[in-house]
Enzyme design. Structure first.
Site, PDB file in Angstrom:
ATOM      1  N   GLU A 270       0.845  -1.186   0.000  1.00 17.22           N
ATOM      2  CA  GLU A 270       0.000   0.000   0.000  1.00 17.22           C
ATOM      3  C   GLU A 270       0.889   1.247   0.000  1.00 17.22           C
ATOM      4  OE1 GLU A 270      -3.367   1.909   3.043  1.00 17.22           O
ATOM      5  OE2 GLU A 270      -1.666   0.752   3.813  1.00 17.22           O
ATOM      6  N   LYS A 330      -9.738  -0.639  -1.536  1.00 12.92           N
ATOM      7  CA  LYS A 330      -9.870  -0.843  -0.097  1.00 12.92           C
ATOM      8  C   LYS A 330     -11.320  -0.707   0.342  1.00 12.92           C
ATOM      9  CE  LYS A 330      -7.909   0.670   4.337  1.00 12.92           C
ATOM     10  NZ  LYS A 330      -6.961   1.590   5.000  1.00 12.92           N
ATOM     11  N   CYS A 381      -4.231  -3.029   4.246  1.00 17.23           N
ATOM     12  CA  CYS A 381      -4.024  -2.530   5.606  1.00 17.23           C
ATOM     13  C   CYS A 381      -5.141  -2.978   6.557  1.00 17.23           C
ATOM     14  CB  CYS A 381      -3.871  -1.017   5.589  1.00 17.23           C
ATOM     15  SG  CYS A 381      -3.091  -0.349   7.101  1.00 17.23           S
TER      16      CYS A 381
END
Length: 536
Positions: A270, A330, A381
């Site tokens: 990321e 995401k 994440c």
């Protein structure tokens, strides 16, 4: 009351110690038991207040890393909001404590509360679920069968049963909602049932340790994970975003020149490109140079413009022949970290919030990425802490898991270790190999049993190349999907409704009124025949 508050604080701190960096997971059921004992016999509002103190003691210390990384204001606001959920659990205790089988119902409520706060308000905050503390314990393999939700429920139930057993040795309290006021025989029966339940749960959880789920591997692939690193102070990507991208490009080019087995694809983390890789000329050229050198697809982590007011955090499959293709966006951006909720009503321009000029949009994709002919479930994440992201992609055929993360903002905190523990549990839950690429956090390869096969030291530049297995077998946890959460939520609603009716009736009708004793009849002097005889 002071003693109860001290017990609640001790329970909250014990639960914090169950997680990284202290990581004593066996404290989880003991902390839950202490929580129950701290609110034992209390009225509605007092129970909620003591439980809130528990939540403050736990959450303010559990995510102390937010104060160190994002700022004091964000740490206080988020910790206070999450502590309220534990206060809400405390409010339910007097409602359900007199119901038969109350440890089961209270464990369901606890687990439901974990699920709600993981998704609400806004993006929610899943950190601190009981199951997340269980990596490197004999019960970790059970997550492949019952999932994170099921494991949290069983851990909470173990704590509730320990509390029920402990109460049989304690003196009664006002209200009589426990075994403390029961007779000796009733106490012994309660104790036997509670401790028997604890042993049964432990036996159930330990079975997978002896016979763990093993997915059949239908093939293998070689994957390279690149950790490009950040120049000092190592926690600010935006200040060095071009250097960060160059680091990943150069590491990939060096990998191509080293010879040896060529990977099937390369994973970048990321924010390996912190500007739009489609519109920024220098970034685009660097990616194309790296992909051409390695000759295989590179999964790039990039921030992609989505109009003047929004941005997307994406994993982009960049092919050496066809260029950019498949993308994962995401799913769970962080409120007040990556977007400002309700910005139309207020637009904060102070502290760390000043840096959030554009709101990050949420992705909705549930199908895996197609990378070098392999179906890959990607997560970015914090996504790894949410149940839906990897589970849905695995259910739709993903053969391998990848996590693209930065960790730069948290590099000097315990968040990095906490996230990696969750990541390893996801590998077990899905029965899949998992590859993590971090900018400067923990880059590594995790086997389906949670074992770390290879890892790079944080704050270094490194490339990990490993052969991983591929599988399409589904674990029982994946097959169950969201149903454990749905069942426990429905059960909690039903129990609270029944308990609320009973609780209200107890409040309105405390019991039969005491009938005063009839006045004693006045004594009459005995007649002569009843008079005592004095003997000379």
């Amino acid at each position: 009351m002071v003693g109860r508050l001290l017990l609640a604080v001790a329970a909250g701190l014990a639960l914090t110690a169950a997680f990284e960096p202290i990581a004593v997971p066996y404290l989880v059921p003991l902390a839950v038991a202490a929580f129950v004992l701290s609110v034992r016999g209390l009225t509605f509002w007092r129970s909620g207040a003591v439980a809130l103190v528990f939540g403050v003691a736990f959450y303010f210390t559990h995510i102390y890393w937010m104060k160190q990384s994002i700022g004091t204001d964000a740490w206080i606001a988020l910790s206070a909001a999450e502590a309220l959920f534990y206060g809400a659990v405390g409010l339910t205790v007097p409602v359900v404590r007199r119901l038969p089988g109350w440890p089961v119902w209270l464990a369901a409520i606890w687990t439901t509360s974990e699920g709600i706060r993981a998704t609400w308000p806004f993006s929610g905050m899943p950190w601190g679920r009981l199951s997340f503390a269980m990596i490197d314990t004999p019960v970790a393999p059970a997550v492949a069968y019952v999932g994170m939700t099921g494991l949290s429920f069983l851990l909470a139930l173990t704590g509730m049963l320990l509390a029920a057993a402990a109460e049989t040795w304690l003196p009664p309290v006002a209200g009589g909602d426990d075994a403390g006021g029961a007779g000796g025989g009733a106490r012994r029966r309660t104790r036997s049932v509670a401790l028997g339940g604890v042993l049964a749960i432990l036996a159930l959880l330990l079975v997978p340790a002896v016979a763990p789920f093993q997915a059949h591997e239908s093939g293998s692939a070689v994957v390279a994970a690149v950790q490009g690193n950040i120049p000092d102070p190592a926690n600010d990507i935006l200040a060095h975003y071009r250097q960060v991208t160059r680091n990943h490009v150069d590491a990939t080019v060096r990998l191509a020149r080293q010879g040896g087995p060529r990977p099937d694809f390369v994973l970048w983390p990321e924010n390996s490109t912190a500007v739009d890789p489609f519109t920024d000329v220098e970034t685009n050229a660097g990616i194309r140079r790296a992909v051409a050198a390695i000759g295989v697809p590179v999964v790039v982590g990039g921030l992609v413009d989505d109009g003047p007011d929004h941005v997307l955090n994406q994993g982009i499959v960049w092919d050496p022949v066809t260029g950019p293709g498949d993308r994962y966006t995401k799913h769970h951006p962080v409120a007040y970290g990556e977007y400002i909720p309700l910005r139309r009503y207020w637009d904060p321009n102070f502290g760390a919030l000043r840096a959030i000029g554009r709101d990050m949009e949420s992705g909705t994709r549930t199908s895996p990425l197609r990378v070098a002919g392999i179906d890959v479930a990607d997560a970015i994440c914090f996504d790894v802490a949410y149940d839906d992201v990897m589970r849905d992609q695995v259910a739709e055929g993903a053969e391998l898991l990848t996590v693209q993360t930065s960790n730069a903002s948290f590099i000097f905190t315990d968040q990095v270790e906490q996230q990696f523990a969750i990541t390893r549990l996801r590998a077990i839950e899905s029965g899949r190999w998992l590859v993590v690429a971090a900018v400067n956090g923990i880059t590594g390869v995790v086997a389906p049993d949670g074992t770390v096969v290879a890892s790079a030291d944080p704050r270094t530049q490194a490339v990990i190349v490993e052969r991983v297995g591929l599988s399409t077998d589904l674990t029982p946890a994946t097959r169950l999907g969201p149903w454990p959460s749905r069942v426990l939520t429905g059960l909690s609603v039903l129990v609270l409704a029944v308990g609320a009716i009973a609780y209200r009736r107890r409040q309105e009708d405390p019991g039969p009124a005491r009938v005063p004793d009839a006045p004693a009849a006045p004594e009459t002097p005995p007649d002569r025949s009843e008079a005592p005889v004095a003997r000379r």
